[in-house]
Write a protein that holds these residues in place. Structure first.
Motif, PDB file in Angstrom:
ATOM      1  N   LEU A   1      48.316  37.671  34.782  1.00 57.16           N
ATOM      2  CA  LEU A   1      49.747  37.469  34.544  1.00 57.16           C
ATOM      3  C   LEU A   1      50.520  37.321  35.855  1.00 57.16           C
ATOM      4  O   LEU A   1      51.459  36.527  35.946  1.00 57.16           O
ATOM      5  CB  LEU A   1      50.318  38.631  33.739  1.00 57.16           C
ATOM      6  N   SER A   2      50.127  38.080  36.861  1.00 59.24           N
ATOM      7  CA  SER A   2      50.890  38.048  38.107  1.00 59.24           C
ATOM      8  C   SER A   2      50.583  36.824  38.970  1.00 59.24           C
ATOM      9  O   SER A   2      51.415  36.443  39.792  1.00 59.24           O
ATOM     10  CB  SER A   2      50.665  39.338  38.900  1.00 59.24           C
TER      11      SER A   2
ATOM     12  N   PRO B   1      49.482  29.201  47.615  1.00 56.47           N
ATOM     13  CA  PRO B   1      48.478  30.169  48.072  1.00 56.47           C
ATOM     14  C   PRO B   1      48.684  31.522  47.383  1.00 56.47           C
ATOM     15  O   PRO B   1      49.810  31.944  47.144  1.00 56.47           O
ATOM     16  CB  PRO B   1      48.725  30.299  49.575  1.00 56.47           C
ATOM     17  N   ILE B   2      47.575  32.166  47.070  1.00 58.68           N
ATOM     18  CA  ILE B   2      47.634  33.445  46.364  1.00 58.68           C
ATOM     19  C   ILE B   2      47.316  34.549  47.363  1.00 58.68           C
ATOM     20  O   ILE B   2      46.269  34.540  48.001  1.00 58.68           O
ATOM     21  CB  ILE B   2      46.631  33.466  45.200  1.00 58.68           C
ATOM     22  N   ASP B   3      48.249  35.467  47.478  1.00 58.57           N
ATOM     23  CA  ASP B   3      48.052  36.627  48.345  1.00 58.57           C
ATOM     24  C   ASP B   3      47.655  37.807  47.459  1.00 58.57           C
ATOM     25  O   ASP B   3      48.485  38.331  46.716  1.00 58.57           O
ATOM     26  CB  ASP B   3      49.331  36.935  49.114  1.00 58.57           C
ATOM     27  N   LEU B   4      46.388  38.190  47.533  1.00 57.53           N
ATOM     28  CA  LEU B   4      45.905  39.258  46.654  1.00 57.53           C
ATOM     29  C   LEU B   4      46.440  40.629  47.045  1.00 57.53           C
ATOM     30  O   LEU B   4      46.286  41.580  46.290  1.00 57.53           O
ATOM     31  CB  LEU B   4      44.375  39.265  46.625  1.00 57.53           C
TER      32      LEU B   4
ATOM     33  N   VAL C   1      31.664  43.306  35.582  1.00 60.16           N
ATOM     34  CA  VAL C   1      32.547  42.170  35.837  1.00 60.16           C
ATOM     35  C   VAL C   1      33.291  41.823  34.557  1.00 60.16           C
ATOM     36  O   VAL C   1      32.689  41.741  33.490  1.00 60.16           O
ATOM     37  CB  VAL C   1      31.741  40.942  36.321  1.00 60.16           C
ATOM     38  N   ALA C   2      34.598  41.622  34.674  1.00 64.87           N
ATOM     39  CA  ALA C   2      35.411  41.159  33.549  1.00 64.87           C
ATOM     40  C   ALA C   2      36.174  39.924  34.000  1.00 64.87           C
ATOM     41  O   ALA C   2      36.693  39.880  35.121  1.00 64.87           O
ATOM     42  CB  ALA C   2      36.377  42.242  33.098  1.00 64.87           C
ATOM     43  N   ALA C   3      36.212  38.920  33.128  1.00 64.89           N
ATOM     44  CA  ALA C   3      36.942  37.692  33.445  1.00 64.89           C
ATOM     45  C   ALA C   3      37.878  37.355  32.288  1.00 64.89           C
ATOM     46  O   ALA C   3      37.501  37.487  31.123  1.00 64.89           O
ATOM     47  CB  ALA C   3      35.976  36.544  33.694  1.00 64.89           C
ATOM     48  N   VAL C   4      39.081  36.957  32.641  1.00 59.23           N
ATOM     49  CA  VAL C   4      40.085  36.581  31.640  1.00 59.23           C
ATOM     50  C   VAL C   4      40.710  35.250  32.053  1.00 59.23           C
ATOM     51  O   VAL C   4      40.720  34.902  33.235  1.00 59.23           O
ATOM     52  CB  VAL C   4      41.187  37.657  31.497  1.00 59.23           C
ATOM     53  N   PRO C   5      41.207  34.505  31.079  1.00 57.74           N
ATOM     54  CA  PRO C   5      41.849  33.230  31.427  1.00 57.74           C
ATOM     55  C   PRO C   5      43.221  33.439  32.065  1.00 57.74           C
ATOM     56  O   PRO C   5      43.916  34.402  31.762  1.00 57.74           O
ATOM     57  CB  PRO C   5      41.970  32.515  30.081  1.00 57.74           C
ATOM     58  N   VAL C   6      43.576  32.525  32.954  1.00 61.73           N
ATOM     59  CA  VAL C   6      44.932  32.455  33.489  1.00 61.73           C
ATOM     60  C   VAL C   6      45.608  31.323  32.723  1.00 61.73           C
ATOM     61  O   VAL C   6      45.119  30.192  32.723  1.00 61.73           O
ATOM     62  CB  VAL C   6      44.931  32.151  35.001  1.00 61.73           C
TER      63      VAL C   6
END
Length: 161
Positions: A49-50, A60-63, A116-121
């Motif tokens: 979500l973020s 660019p994504i700043d984690l 590991v868990a993966a979710v859609p963006v």
């Protein structure tokens, strides 16, 4: 004769304890694994979500902005709609887990000692990427503690018998 009766009673207590302990331990493992997967999927959804706006805009994504959403030991990897990594560090999540997320599904799996868990963006109704969150699994350690407690109680029950 008395020794035989006592031996038979002890044997019956041991068999009953083993028959009770094995399914209980397996149930504890399944419960703890589902609980840990659920928490990890929740963290992955929060991150998705973020970062959805940045993935959509190609920014660019700043984690560091999402560090407060995940634990210290958790690694976050963000993928674009083609499955290419656009942010994050560490080993790639398994391809099947990421492909499920890119198809719009939520998936959790174990890879070695990692969970590991993966979710859609998503942006609007469109899947534009995926977020994978990985963390070391602590389930086996927790189950070992539970089994050690059960072994202790079983030893006490056999001793009393």
């Amino acid at each position: 004769m008395r020794t035989r009766i006592i031996s038979l009673a002890v044997l019956a207590a041991v068999v009953a304890t083993v028959l009770f302990t094995v399914p209980l331990g397996a149930g504890a493992f399944e419960y703890l694994m589902q609980q840990e997967q659920g928490h990890l999927v929740g963290h992955a959804r929060d991150v998705a979500l973020s970062v959805a706006g940045d993935v959509h805009d190609g920014a660019p994504i700043d984690l560091e902005d999402v560090e407060d959403l995940v634990g210290e030991e958790q690694r976050v990897i963000v993928y674009d709609g083609d499955g290419d990594r656009i942010a994050g560090s560490g080993p790639d999540a398994p391809a099947d887990v990421v492909s499920y997320a890119l198809d719009g599904d939520t998936e959790a799996d174990t890879v070695g000692d990692l969970l590991v868990a993966a979710v859609p963006v998503t942006y609007s109704d469109e899947v534009i990427g995926a977020v994978a969150v990985a963390t070391p699994s602590t389930v086996l350690g927790d189950v070992a503690v539970i089994w050690a407690g059960m072994v202790g109680l079983a030893a006490a029950a056999v001793t009393v018998a």
